[in-house]
Design an enzyme around this catalytic site. Sequence first.
Site, PDB file in Angstrom:
ATOM      1  N   SER A 148     -53.292  -9.861 -23.759  1.00 20.68           N
ATOM      2  CA  SER A 148     -52.481  -8.663 -24.034  1.00 20.68           C
ATOM      3  C   SER A 148     -52.283  -8.550 -25.545  1.00 20.68           C
ATOM      4  O   SER A 148     -52.420  -9.559 -26.258  1.00 20.68           O
ATOM      5  CB  SER A 148     -51.109  -8.819 -23.364  1.00 20.68           C
ATOM      6  OG  SER A 148     -50.237  -7.767 -23.753  1.00 20.68           O
ATOM      7  N   TYR A 161     -43.147 -13.520 -21.570  1.00 20.85           N
ATOM      8  CA  TYR A 161     -44.434 -12.854 -21.306  1.00 20.85           C
ATOM      9  C   TYR A 161     -45.383 -13.084 -22.489  1.00 20.85           C
ATOM     10  O   TYR A 161     -46.548 -13.445 -22.303  1.00 20.85           O
ATOM     11  CB  TYR A 161     -44.193 -11.359 -21.067  1.00 20.85           C
ATOM     12  CG  TYR A 161     -45.464 -10.586 -20.775  1.00 20.85           C
ATOM     13  CD1 TYR A 161     -46.144 -10.747 -19.567  1.00 20.85           C
ATOM     14  CD2 TYR A 161     -45.990  -9.687 -21.704  1.00 20.85           C
ATOM     15  CE1 TYR A 161     -47.315 -10.029 -19.298  1.00 20.85           C
ATOM     16  CE2 TYR A 161     -47.148  -8.960 -21.446  1.00 20.85           C
ATOM     17  CZ  TYR A 161     -47.801  -9.138 -20.236  1.00 20.85           C
ATOM     18  OH  TYR A 161     -48.956  -8.428 -19.975  1.00 20.85           O
TER      19      TYR A 161
END
Length: 249
Positions: A148, A161
Amino acid sequence: MTTTVQSDSRTGKVVLVTGASSGIGEATARLLAAAGHRVVLGARRADRLAAVAEKIRADGGTAGHHELDVTDLESVRAFVGAARESYGRVDVLVNNAGVMPVALLEALKVDEWNRMIDVNIRGVLHGIAAVLPVMREQGAGHIVNVASVAGHRVDPTAAVYCATKFAVRAISEGLRQESRDLRVTVVSPGLTSSELTDGISDLGMRAVAEDMMAIAIPAAAIGEAIVYAVNQPAEVDVNEIVVRPTAQS
Ligand code: NDP
């Protein structure tokens, strides 16, 4: 456990995609199949997988599906084993499954921290553990890990995350350095349309995330990047791709 893997005589690569029941994984599986590869879709929602695989076959592609929980090593081994039994090899694993229940650390959502670690880090490691012996035996293979932009920068509410996605990049780079026969690719999406924000339990955080998704790019934009990496010649290893909306900061 659902096990349905369809065989035929086509010669495209055998590509396994985790988290293929929605979003980026689903789009990637469709695009890989359209490019002539034989895809095996894995995720927990077997009904969704079956529908995606059926649509791919209706469009002329080759696809099977297998129920999969990436947090369970035996489940991942069974997923890889079913594909290998059907096609005789595993050319590519796309470690895409992931969750993103973002929240402030002070909210102490420890169960969600653990879930992100289990799916986003352990899930990727389980995928590597399941395919590495197969690929070493073949003398070739390709592991694509979906990280990501959160693996490149840290933002408030996303500390855990981000940590999991930094870890995916570290694991990928380590695997790459240890490998002379495997290709290793990290694909880092920015804001992308999918079901990812559905898993945010804090409703205020979810509303913020959904607002941010106003500029999201289609999941197929990430799928195209993965197809590009997969389709390179064996001696060409595309290591890192970042794809984000033009309007994302
Ligand atoms: P989705 O929520 O649409 O897809 C997530 C997929 O992961 C689903 O297919 C889900 O299937 C699967 N999954 C979740 N937990 C498990 C599990 N334990 N075992 C197997 N499969 C699991 O979101 P995205 O398509 O956006 O997410 C795909 C990847 O892209 C993730 O790694 C995410 O972190 C990453 N990403 C997404 C971005 C975005 O903006 N959308 C940005 C950056 C990265 P099921 O529930 O059926 O098991």
